[in-house]
Each structure stands twice: as C-alpha cells, then as structure tokens.
Design an enzyme around this catalytic site. Structure first.
Site, PDB file in Angstrom:
ATOM      1  CG  ASN A   1     -19.922   9.633  -4.074  1.00  0.00           C
ATOM      2  OD1 ASN A   1     -20.126   9.845  -2.915  1.00  0.00           O
ATOM      3  ND2 ASN A   1     -19.448  10.322  -5.139  1.00  0.00           N
ATOM      4  N   GLY A  35     -15.594   8.390  -7.216  1.00  0.00           N
ATOM      5  CA  GLY A  35     -15.836   7.641  -8.523  1.00  0.00           C
ATOM      6  C   GLY A  35     -14.735   6.657  -8.908  1.00  0.00           C
ATOM      7  CE  LYS A  71     -23.566  -2.914 -19.611  1.00  0.00           C
ATOM      8  NZ  LYS A  71     -23.334  -3.469 -21.174  1.00  0.00           N
ATOM      9  CB  THR A  72     -17.919   3.323 -16.726  1.00  0.00           C
ATOM     10  OG1 THR A  72     -18.985   4.443 -16.487  1.00  0.00           O
ATOM     11  CG2 THR A  72     -17.913   2.925 -17.978  1.00  0.00           C
ATOM     12  NE  ARG A  94     -22.042   5.155 -23.774  1.00  0.00           N
ATOM     13  CZ  ARG A  94     -22.945   5.645 -24.607  1.00  0.00           C
ATOM     14  NH1 ARG A  94     -23.737   5.015 -25.264  1.00  0.00           N
ATOM     15  NH2 ARG A  94     -23.134   7.108 -24.537  1.00  0.00           N
ATOM     16  CG  HIS A 151     -15.450  10.357  -0.660  1.00  0.00           C
ATOM     17  ND1 HIS A 151     -16.411   9.964  -0.250  1.00  0.00           N
ATOM     18  CD2 HIS A 151     -15.864  10.835  -1.805  1.00  0.00           C
ATOM     19  CE1 HIS A 151     -17.514  10.184  -1.130  1.00  0.00           C
ATOM     20  NE2 HIS A 151     -17.136  10.824  -2.112  1.00  0.00           N
ATOM     21  CB  ALA A 199     -12.373   8.547 -13.124  1.00  0.00           C
TER      22      ALA A 199
END
Length: 392
Positions: free
Chosen positions: A339, A309, A62-63, A59, A306, A311
């Site tokens: 990252n 992520g 994928k995110t 999971r 940068h 989110a």
C-alpha cells in the site's frame, strides 16, 4: 455528445469537454524489500529482540499478501541517523530532512516518465497538482517539484497534504475539475510518499504500528489530465466522466494520524474494512446510475480500487458479488508495491491497461467500457470517479 451517446458509442470517441487521462508514469526508491526477509531486517535494524512482536509481524506479513515493496529507508540512513530507532527521541526534524528531498526526487522521476509517455513538450503543462502525506515545509513540495522539472513559472499549482490513501483519487478529481474548467489546459498530477515520516522501532505499547510495517511502501506516481485530446499526438487512456467525494460522519478517529516530535503517529481502526463494506454499495450506486447502471451490473464494469489491504478488497468483492478477476489489478499492485498510499491508484491503472491489452490480443471478454476508480482515506472519506476506458 451526451451520456447516452457515450454509453453506446465507440470507445475511441471522447465526450467533448470531459477530462481524460493522457499518460501515466511511476518511480520508486532504489531499495527493494522482499517480504520474506522484512521481519529479520526490521528487528535487526531497530535493535529489538522481542519474540512476541517478531511473531506478530511474521503473521501480519503473510496476511497482507504483499510480496515486494520499495522503500527510501536504508542502512546508510540508519547509520547517519541512529536516533530514528531510539524510542522517545524527538526526531521530526531529521525525518523531514530525509523525506522532503526524497519525495521530490521520486516525484520528478515519475513526472518525467509520464511526460515522456505523453509525447508533448513540458512547456505545454499549464497546471500542477501535487499530493503527498510525507512532507511538511514552506514553500511546499509543489514548488520544488515545479522547479525540479523546469516548469514555467506561470504554471498554476495546487498541493493536497495529508489526504492519505484517498489522496491519489482526490488528486485526479481536482485535476479533472481544472482541466474541464480551463479549455486547452494540461494538468500534471504527481503523488509521492515515503514511510520514513512514520518509521518507529517496534513496541508492545504500539502493536498497531506493525500493520504499517507489514503493509506500506514508498514510491511516486504521475499522470497528465486534459480534455479535447490532440489526435495527432495524444492517446487518451481513460475518460473521467463523473467524480464524487463523501465522508462518513463521526468516523474521523478510525484512520488517525498526528504529526508529533517523533514523526507521524498513526492508528488504523480494526473496524475500517467493515465500515467500508457497510457503505460501499450506496456510494457506488450514485456514480453508476449516471451511466445507467444498477447494482445488478457490478460485473459489467471494471474496478480500479486503491488496495488499502486484503481485508478491504475481500469485503468489497463479497459485498458486491464481484467476479474474482475484477480486482486483479488492485491485488497485483498490492502484491508488487504494498500500500503505497496516494501513489497506488496509478499502479492499479497501469496494471488494468496491461490486462486489457492482453485480453484484447487473446480476444477474451472482460474489456468493459465503463468502470469506477475508488479509494478510501481519512475521514473516513470515499473518493470515486465514473470512468470510461479509451485505450484500444
């Protein structure tokens, strides 16, 4: 020429005394990991068959929006050091035996690429700034990098250790200060990182480790920074106008890394994206006002962020009401390299130059003169630089 002249003048005009980025370079280890194959490979290499952890990592993969990454870790390394996948064994020595030479090798390759793009002889480099959160030794990696490149012994060196994801922009800030306070100097900034320092087998007691497995990559970046470019040789890419660093009190546990006998133990707080969202406007406003911009002008600027992520990027985009294309370069870097900690800002800047070149060729809008280079790291520390694009 003052700030007003720079705002209204030609993009090819460099503000006297201001540092500029004169060249970029990057390098990667040979192992390319496709995200769709990561889960099976990671659980096979660590001899783990926990279905719940495997499903969780699937999971996460994928995110993260990551598609590919480069890593130092290989089957050869695991065959040589099988203890790296055994829970609880003291392996910090073995990890550093791998990491120290690996980051130096990548940094040398990135620096050589950058120097080639720069076009001047390596003997013209006067200062070296080296950034890494992946090595521990004395003397530091700055000396091994200088030696490996063949820099003059009188080259003045600075090393930034364990600055994490904000280390690349912190390094640019330091290089900028050196260049502007030493007329005629040319500063080589190099960053290099590998995740081997924190590689661990999956554990139900450390579910947060899986975020790193799904997100982080290895590599190196480099740039040459200097003021008063030599017009017959040097082609300035960005002018580094104003830099700023700010830490948020009482947030030091949100990004928490500790060097243990098993390598770096790393924890990332779930509230990090929210904290960045809550504080990003005020930080950006202080930089933007230098160029006469307000919060209404976010979409009049370019954004080199940068990509910690998806989110973080999503929350920034929503909070500042940015057009989707404003973070294209950051999202591309995240998808292609993951990252990669301090290195990633170099990859973002390269993609930004590429996209601007295409936009100019197609006579499209979006080639803004002013923008922000941003990163967020342990502290929580915000690093930002008000920047002008000079590439034409």
């Amino acid at each position: 020429m003052g700030i007003e002249d720079a705002v209204h003048g030609s993009k090819t005009v460099v503000t006297p005394g201001k540092a500029t980025i004169l060249a970029l370079g990057k390098a990667f280890p040979p192992q390319l990991v496709m995200q769709e194959f990561l889960v099976d490979g990671y659980f096979r290499n660590t001899n783990c068959d926990d279905p719940d952890l495997k499903q969780k990592l699937t999971r996460l993969c994928k995110t993260t929006t990551v598609k590919t990454r480069y890593v130092v870790m290989s089957e050869e390394i695991l065959n040589q050091y099988p203890e790296l996948v055994v829970e609880g064994l003291p392996t910090v020595k073995q990890r550093l035996d791998i990491c120290n030479p690996a980051v130096t090798e990548m940094a040398i390759e990135a620096a050589q690429s950058c120097i080639k793009n720069w076009g001047r002889p390596i003997s013209d480099i006067t200062h070296l700034v080296y950034v890494s959160s992946s090595e521990v030794r004395l003397p530091g990696g700055d000396l091994y990098l200088a030696k490996g490149l063949g820099l003059r012994p009188e080259t003045q060196r600075v090393m930034l250790n364990f600055s994490g994801c904000s280390g690349g922009v912190a390094g640019i800030r330091v290089a900028k200060d050196i260049a502007e306070n030493n007329p005629g100097s040319r500063v080589l900034l190099a960053t290099s990182e590998t995740t081997i320092i924190g590689f661990r087998p999956p554990s139900a007691e450390r579910p947060y480790d899986l975020v790193g497995v799904a997100l982080f990559g290895d590599g190196a970046g480099a740039m040459i920074v200097g003021s008063s470019p030599e017009p017959s040789i040097e082609r300035p890419l960005f002018e580094l106008h104003t830099s700023m660093q700010h830490f948020l009190p009482d947030t030091e546990k949100i990004i928490d890394g500790r060097l243990t006998e098993e390598g770096i133990s790393f924890k990332l707080g779930r509230e990090l994206p929210q904290i960045i969202e809550d504080n990003i406007e005020g930080f950006c406003a202080r930089l933007m006002e230098v160029a006469g911009y307000s919060e209404k002008d976010y979409n009049k600027m370019f954004w080199a962020v940068h990509p910690g992520g998806p989110a973080i990027l999503n929350r920034m985009e929503k909070k500042l009401d940015l057009l989707p294309e404003k973070l294209n370069a950051s999202r591309r870097a995240l998808a292609d390299f993951g990252n990669a900690s301090s290195n990633t800002i170099v990859y973002v800047l390269e993609y930004m130059l590429e996209e601007n070149k295409i936009a100019r060729k197609e006579d499209q809008k979006g080639n803004e003169e002013w923008g922000l280079i941003l990163a967020f790291g342990p502290g929580i520390t915000f690093e930002g630089i008000l920047t002008r694009t000079l590439a034409v």
